[in-house]
Enzyme design. Structure first.
Site, PDB file in Angstrom:
ATOM      1  N   ASP A 135      21.802  61.353  19.521  1.00 14.10           N
ATOM      2  CA  ASP A 135      22.964  60.185  17.699  1.00 14.10           C
ATOM      3  C   ASP A 135      22.235  59.262  18.203  1.00 14.10           C
ATOM      4  OD1 ASP A 135      25.494  60.958  16.742  1.00 14.10           O
ATOM      5  OD2 ASP A 135      25.386  58.687  16.388  1.00 14.10           O
ATOM      6  N   ASP A 262      28.256  71.942  18.797  1.00 14.92           N
ATOM      7  CA  ASP A 262      27.721  71.786  18.062  1.00 14.92           C
ATOM      8  C   ASP A 262      27.450  71.071  16.700  1.00 14.92           C
ATOM      9  OD1 ASP A 262      27.996  68.181  16.608  1.00 14.92           O
ATOM     10  OD2 ASP A 262      26.300  67.423  17.657  1.00 14.92           O
ATOM     11  N   HIS A 292      29.540  67.364  20.223  1.00 18.17           N
ATOM     12  CA  HIS A 292      29.005  65.610  20.269  1.00 18.17           C
ATOM     13  C   HIS A 292      28.362  65.335  20.860  1.00 18.17           C
ATOM     14  CE1 HIS A 292      26.003  63.904  17.190  1.00 18.17           C
ATOM     15  NE2 HIS A 292      27.390  63.166  17.031  1.00 18.17           N
TER      16      HIS A 292
END
Length: 313
Positions: A135, A262, A292
């Site tokens: 991320d 994801d 995710h």
């Protein structure tokens, strides 16, 4: 510039996370907290906190970077296995976890996160680093690695990407960003559960809520979604766009390891694998039954994949 630090008692008794808090001063005297475990973990003291660079004979140094709206707790399932092979350093970005937080959203910027990460790595003098990032940890971490390749031995990129001023985001990302923009109270635990394939316990969800006793302390979590550099907005594209170009010349090992479920970053997996030349030299693997926050869904499995990657390279 308002500041706050979450009281330590909010972090007491967290499941599977009894790691000592260490910190260094970065930026405008902001306290950046981190976990430092494993062989040759730092042992020098600065203002009462451990900050050393570790032993030059340490086999490996792993730098684990979290994203939005998580903190180092996300890596608790991976730290033990990696710590058996070397030093494991897990910082909390400014505004997250046990690090100091700015209470005004406008005080956050891409440059703040980039510069404080750079200062953190330089303060600990981390060398020959295996970067493990997901991320926003990848957006900032891969950008930093692109500009400072001499500090890094390998890259492990998970559910992340290096956006540019020409990036078009997935519809699911726009929905997430729009949700964060309109809510009065950011439901951190709910956001993490919704992006995780496994069911988290009440205690685990509380651990993700722990850094944020009030909405002011969540300013960094409110700021990060809209900050993603992209075609129609964001911040930091001048850095990420150049980093995107630099990564096309990357020569050290790189392993792109994404979850199979994801919708936010899944579409970035193949382009990232094609961007970094050495990534195609590694196995073409998807982490199955993971979303995710794949560290939650398959942390132990991912740690073993990373160790196998280290052994291969």
């Amino acid at each position: 510039m308002g500041r706050t630090t979450t009281p330590e008692e909010r972090f007491e008794g967290l499941p599977e996370f009894d790691y000592e808090r260490h910190s260094v001063s970065v930026g405008d005297s902001l306290e950046m907290a981190y976990v430092d475990e494993g062989d040759s973990a730092g042992s020098n003291d600065l203002a009462g906190d451990r900050t050393g660079s570790g032993d030059a004979d340490s086999e490996e140094t792993f730098l684990l970077l979290h994203g939005e709206p998580t903190w180092g707790y996300l890596y608790r399932k991976m730290i033990p296995a990696l710590a058996e092979r070397g030093r494991v350093v897990v910082p909390d970005f400014i505004g997250f976890g046990r690090s100091e937080k700015l209470t005004e959203r406008e005080d956050y910027s891409f440059r703040l996160h980039y510069d404080t990460l750079a200062e953190f790595v330089e303060e600990l003098d981390l060398q020959d680093v295996t970067l493990v990032c997901q991320d926003w940890g990848g957006i900032v971490g891969l950008t930093y690695a692109a500009f400072e390749p001499d500090r890094f031995a390998r890259l492990v990129a998970m559910n992340t990407f290096v956006p540019t001023d020409d990036t078009e985001m997935a519809e699911e990302w726009h929905q997430f960003r729009d949700f964060v923009e309109r809510v009065d109270e950011l439901p951190v635990g709910m956001l993490i559960q919704n992006a995780t394939a496994t069911e988290l316990s009440d205690e685990e969800l509380a651990a993700y809520e722990a850094p944020f006793p009030d909405e002011a302390s969540k300013a960094g979590a409110y700021a990060w979604p809209d900050m993603v550099p992209r075609k129609d907005g964001g911040d930091g594209a001048e850095l990420t766009t150049e980093a995107h170009e630099l990564l096309q010349e990357w020569e050290k090992p790189a392993f792109v390891l994404f979850a199979d479920s994801d919708p936010i970053t899944g579409g970035a997996r193949d382009p990232l694998r094609e961007l970094i030349p050495t990534a195609s030299e590694q196995p073409d693997i998807w982490v199955e039954d993971a979303a995710h926050f794949l560290q939650e869904d398959a942390g132990e499995e991912i740690a073993e994949e990373i160790l196998a990657f280290v052994d291969r390279t």
